[in-house]
Design an enzyme around this catalytic site. Structure first.
Site, PDB file in Angstrom:
ATOM      1  N   LYS A  11       0.832  -1.006   0.058  1.00 23.02           N
ATOM      2  CA  LYS A  11       0.097   0.044  -0.019  1.00 23.02           C
ATOM      3  C   LYS A  11       0.994   1.360   0.056  1.00 23.02           C
ATOM      4  O   LYS A  11       2.034   1.130   0.277  1.00 23.02           O
ATOM      5  CB  LYS A  11      -0.939  -0.316   1.209  1.00 23.02           C
ATOM      6  CG  LYS A  11      -1.890  -1.111   1.173  1.00 23.02           C
ATOM      7  CD  LYS A  11      -2.887  -1.070   2.338  1.00 23.02           C
ATOM      8  CE  LYS A  11      -4.003  -2.345   2.242  1.00 23.02           C
ATOM      9  NZ  LYS A  11      -5.172  -2.102   3.248  1.00 23.02           N
ATOM     10  N   TYR A  51     -12.710  -1.662  -3.509  1.00 22.90           N
ATOM     11  CA  TYR A  51     -13.211  -1.810  -2.158  1.00 22.90           C
ATOM     12  C   TYR A  51     -14.460  -1.811  -2.013  1.00 22.90           C
ATOM     13  O   TYR A  51     -15.118  -1.377  -1.055  1.00 22.90           O
ATOM     14  CB  TYR A  51     -12.462  -0.887  -1.137  1.00 22.90           C
ATOM     15  CG  TYR A  51     -11.129  -1.281  -1.034  1.00 22.90           C
ATOM     16  CD1 TYR A  51     -10.652  -2.350  -0.122  1.00 22.90           C
ATOM     17  CD2 TYR A  51     -10.100  -0.794  -1.350  1.00 22.90           C
ATOM     18  CE1 TYR A  51      -9.567  -2.618   0.349  1.00 22.90           C
ATOM     19  CE2 TYR A  51      -8.588  -0.826  -1.174  1.00 22.90           C
ATOM     20  CZ  TYR A  51      -8.450  -2.218  -0.303  1.00 22.90           C
ATOM     21  OH  TYR A  51      -7.242  -2.242  -0.151  1.00 22.90           O
ATOM     22  N   PHE A  59     -15.337   4.260   7.386  1.00 19.84           N
ATOM     23  CA  PHE A  59     -13.950   4.397   6.853  1.00 19.84           C
ATOM     24  C   PHE A  59     -13.759   4.478   5.409  1.00 19.84           C
ATOM     25  O   PHE A  59     -12.696   4.536   4.752  1.00 19.84           O
ATOM     26  CB  PHE A  59     -12.903   3.332   7.544  1.00 19.84           C
ATOM     27  CG  PHE A  59     -13.240   2.004   7.387  1.00 19.84           C
ATOM     28  CD1 PHE A  59     -12.894   1.299   5.962  1.00 19.84           C
ATOM     29  CD2 PHE A  59     -13.828   1.102   8.091  1.00 19.84           C
ATOM     30  CE1 PHE A  59     -13.014   0.111   5.678  1.00 19.84           C
ATOM     31  CE2 PHE A  59     -14.130  -0.254   7.833  1.00 19.84           C
ATOM     32  CZ  PHE A  59     -13.711  -0.855   6.602  1.00 19.84           C
ATOM     33  N   ARG A  87      -2.402 -14.510   4.478  1.00 13.05           N
ATOM     34  CA  ARG A  87      -3.108 -13.729   5.561  1.00 13.05           C
ATOM     35  C   ARG A  87      -2.200 -13.999   6.910  1.00 13.05           C
ATOM     36  O   ARG A  87      -2.249 -13.072   7.972  1.00 13.05           O
ATOM     37  CB  ARG A  87      -4.593 -14.039   5.663  1.00 13.05           C
ATOM     38  CG  ARG A  87      -5.107 -13.307   4.376  1.00 13.05           C
ATOM     39  CD  ARG A  87      -6.604 -13.556   4.372  1.00 13.05           C
ATOM     40  NE  ARG A  87      -7.269 -12.500   5.403  1.00 13.05           N
ATOM     41  CZ  ARG A  87      -7.537 -11.286   5.301  1.00 13.05           C
ATOM     42  NH1 ARG A  87      -7.183 -10.812   4.048  1.00 13.05           N
ATOM     43  NH2 ARG A  87      -8.060 -10.549   6.342  1.00 13.05           N
ATOM     44  N   THR A  93      -5.700  -7.304  10.692  1.00 12.73           N
ATOM     45  CA  THR A  93      -5.964  -5.990   9.906  1.00 12.73           C
ATOM     46  C   THR A  93      -5.355  -4.810  10.696  1.00 12.73           C
ATOM     47  O   THR A  93      -4.661  -3.740  10.034  1.00 12.73           O
ATOM     48  CB  THR A  93      -7.418  -5.763   9.816  1.00 12.73           C
ATOM     49  OG1 THR A  93      -7.875  -6.928   8.938  1.00 12.73           O
ATOM     50  CG2 THR A  93      -7.607  -4.526   8.893  1.00 12.73           C
ATOM     51  N   ARG A 104       2.559  -6.793   8.785  1.00 12.12           N
ATOM     52  CA  ARG A 104       1.931  -5.527   9.330  1.00 12.12           C
ATOM     53  C   ARG A 104       2.542  -5.022  10.585  1.00 12.12           C
ATOM     54  O   ARG A 104       2.399  -4.110  10.878  1.00 12.12           O
ATOM     55  CB  ARG A 104       0.231  -5.851   9.198  1.00 12.12           C
ATOM     56  CG  ARG A 104      -0.188  -5.658   8.137  1.00 12.12           C
ATOM     57  CD  ARG A 104      -1.781  -6.316   7.987  1.00 12.12           C
ATOM     58  NE  ARG A 104      -2.541  -5.948   6.883  1.00 12.12           N
ATOM     59  CZ  ARG A 104      -3.668  -6.151   6.419  1.00 12.12           C
ATOM     60  NH1 ARG A 104      -4.227  -7.458   7.230  1.00 12.12           N
ATOM     61  NH2 ARG A 104      -4.278  -5.957   5.394  1.00 12.12           N
ATOM     62  N   ASN A 114      -2.178   0.189   6.734  1.00 15.65           N
ATOM     63  CA  ASN A 114      -1.690  -1.064   7.336  1.00 15.65           C
ATOM     64  C   ASN A 114      -0.750  -2.041   6.309  1.00 15.65           C
ATOM     65  O   ASN A 114      -0.795  -3.067   6.291  1.00 15.65           O
ATOM     66  CB  ASN A 114      -2.837  -2.040   7.936  1.00 15.65           C
ATOM     67  CG  ASN A 114      -3.755  -2.233   6.748  1.00 15.65           C
ATOM     68  OD1 ASN A 114      -3.637  -1.959   5.497  1.00 15.65           O
ATOM     69  ND2 ASN A 114      -5.003  -2.933   7.059  1.00 15.65           N
ATOM     70  N   HIS A 117      -1.995  -5.599   1.617  1.00 14.17           N
ATOM     71  CA  HIS A 117      -3.374  -6.104   1.114  1.00 14.17           C
ATOM     72  C   HIS A 117      -3.187  -7.652   0.924  1.00 14.17           C
ATOM     73  O   HIS A 117      -2.135  -7.903   0.264  1.00 14.17           O
ATOM     74  CB  HIS A 117      -4.094  -5.537  -0.125  1.00 14.17           C
ATOM     75  CG  HIS A 117      -5.237  -6.236  -0.593  1.00 14.17           C
ATOM     76  ND1 HIS A 117      -6.642  -6.212   0.154  1.00 14.17           N
ATOM     77  CD2 HIS A 117      -5.558  -7.153  -1.415  1.00 14.17           C
ATOM     78  CE1 HIS A 117      -7.488  -7.112  -0.601  1.00 14.17           C
ATOM     79  NE2 HIS A 117      -6.678  -7.746  -1.324  1.00 14.17           N
ATOM     80  N   GLU A 128      -9.388 -10.287  -8.074  1.00 14.39           N
ATOM     81  CA  GLU A 128      -8.439  -9.299  -7.729  1.00 14.39           C
ATOM     82  C   GLU A 128      -7.396  -9.351  -8.791  1.00 14.39           C
ATOM     83  O   GLU A 128      -6.843  -8.175  -9.138  1.00 14.39           O
ATOM     84  CB  GLU A 128      -8.167  -9.222  -6.280  1.00 14.39           C
ATOM     85  CG  GLU A 128      -9.271  -8.921  -5.428  1.00 14.39           C
ATOM     86  CD  GLU A 128      -8.871  -9.045  -3.848  1.00 14.39           C
ATOM     87  OE1 GLU A 128      -7.768  -9.285  -3.513  1.00 14.39           O
ATOM     88  OE2 GLU A 128      -9.816  -8.694  -2.971  1.00 14.39           O
TER      89      GLU A 128
HETATM   90  P1  GDP Z   1      -8.008  -6.835   5.364  1.00 13.87           P
HETATM   91  O1  GDP Z   1      -8.631  -7.972   4.767  1.00 13.87           O
HETATM   92  O2  GDP Z   1      -7.157  -7.426   6.516  1.00 13.87           O
HETATM   93  O3  GDP Z   1      -7.125  -5.812   4.513  1.00 13.87           O
HETATM   94  O4  GDP Z   1      -9.375  -5.960   6.037  1.00 13.87           O
HETATM   95  P2  GDP Z   1     -10.693  -5.722   5.613  1.00 13.87           P
HETATM   96  O5  GDP Z   1     -10.958  -6.245   4.209  1.00 13.87           O
HETATM   97  O6  GDP Z   1     -11.588  -5.632   6.617  1.00 13.87           O
HETATM   98  O7  GDP Z   1     -10.695  -4.131   5.309  1.00 13.87           O
HETATM   99  C1  GDP Z   1      -9.974  -3.614   4.047  1.00 13.87           C
HETATM  100  C2  GDP Z   1      -9.173  -2.220   4.484  1.00 13.87           C
HETATM  101  O8  GDP Z   1      -9.872  -1.406   4.972  1.00 13.87           O
HETATM  102  C3  GDP Z   1      -7.940  -2.673   5.525  1.00 13.87           C
HETATM  103  O9  GDP Z   1      -6.785  -3.455   5.161  1.00 13.87           O
HETATM  104  C4  GDP Z   1      -7.864  -1.255   5.948  1.00 13.87           C
HETATM  105  O10 GDP Z   1      -6.921  -0.637   5.269  1.00 13.87           O
HETATM  106  C5  GDP Z   1      -9.199  -0.597   5.999  1.00 13.87           C
HETATM  107  N1  GDP Z   1      -9.880  -0.770   7.089  1.00 13.87           N
HETATM  108  C6  GDP Z   1     -10.630  -1.799   7.689  1.00 13.87           C
HETATM  109  N2  GDP Z   1     -11.209  -1.551   8.842  1.00 13.87           N
HETATM  110  C7  GDP Z   1     -11.092  -0.388   9.301  1.00 13.87           C
HETATM  111  C8  GDP Z   1     -11.048   0.534  10.286  1.00 13.87           C
HETATM  112  O11 GDP Z   1     -11.973   0.066  11.157  1.00 13.87           O
HETATM  113  N3  GDP Z   1     -10.608   1.902  10.286  1.00 13.87           N
HETATM  114  C9  GDP Z   1     -10.236   2.249   9.076  1.00 13.87           C
HETATM  115  N4  GDP Z   1      -9.649   3.537   9.262  1.00 13.87           N
HETATM  116  N5  GDP Z   1      -9.762   1.356   8.195  1.00 13.87           N
HETATM  117  C10 GDP Z   1     -10.033   0.076   8.023  1.00 13.87           C
END
Ligand code: GDP
Length: 139
Positions: A11, A51, A59, A87, A93, A104, A114, A117, A128
């Site tokens: 990222k 997304y 968010f 993962r 996350t 991470r 973070n 992805h 993707e």
């Molecule tokens: P991942 O699969 O671990 O990447 O997580 P998710 O699919 O739940 O979310 C996608 C992305 O959205 C995450 O990698 C973060 O960059 C962002 N994100 C997810 N949850 C949050 C949150 O609670 N706050 C904020 N600011 N960003 C979030």
């Protein structure tokens, strides 16, 4: 080969901070083969599409703004059990909850910024991968 592939993005935060090499090294040391890779920058429409599943979340606007804020590295990675193993390698996350030594934990700043992805299912890995790469860019 479904089941053996995942899609990662390094990222904008990690690219800005100079961590491309260290992250790719950790990925290949963990046994993943890079079968496609590019440095690119998402447009707002790209990030909103990638997304889309999160579009109702509070968010979402910040996520799109962050993901379009600079270049990313997109890559397709291959390994047995790629989605799950990747993962594990990247950690939770929220980097505050990520296991020590995960990508991470090492490189991410916050739950929003973070570092990397990783696809969450074999089906999404395919979608993707196709989002980022044409057939002739996959090896
Ligand atoms: P991942 O699969 O671990 O990447 O997580 P998710 O699919 O739940 O979310 C996608 C992305 O959205 C995450 O990698 C973060 O960059 C962002 N994100 C997810 N949850 C949050 C949150 O609670 N706050 C904020 N600011 N960003 C979030």
């Amino acid at each position: 080969m479904a089941g053996n592939k995942t899609l990662t993005m390094i990222k904008p935060d990690a690219v800005r901070d100079g961590h491309i090499g260290a992250i790719l090294n950790q990925i290949t040391e963990a046994g993943f083969r890079i079968s496609a890779m590019k440095l690119t920058q998402l447009s707002t429409a790209d990030a909103e599409a990638f997304y889309a599943v999160h579009k109702e979340r509070p968010f979402f606007g910040g996520l799109v703004e962050f993901m379009t804020s600079g270049p990313i590295v997109a890559a397709v990675l291959e390994k047995d059990n790629a989605v799950e193993d990747f993962r594990m390698l990247i950690g939770a996350t929220n980097p505050a909850e990520a296991d020590e030594g995960t990508i991470r934990a090492r490189f991410a700043k916050s739950i929003g910024e973070n570092a990397v992805h990783g696809s969450d299912s074999n089906e999404n890995a395919q979608v993707e991968g196709d989002f980022h790469f044409a057939g002739r860019e996959k090896f």
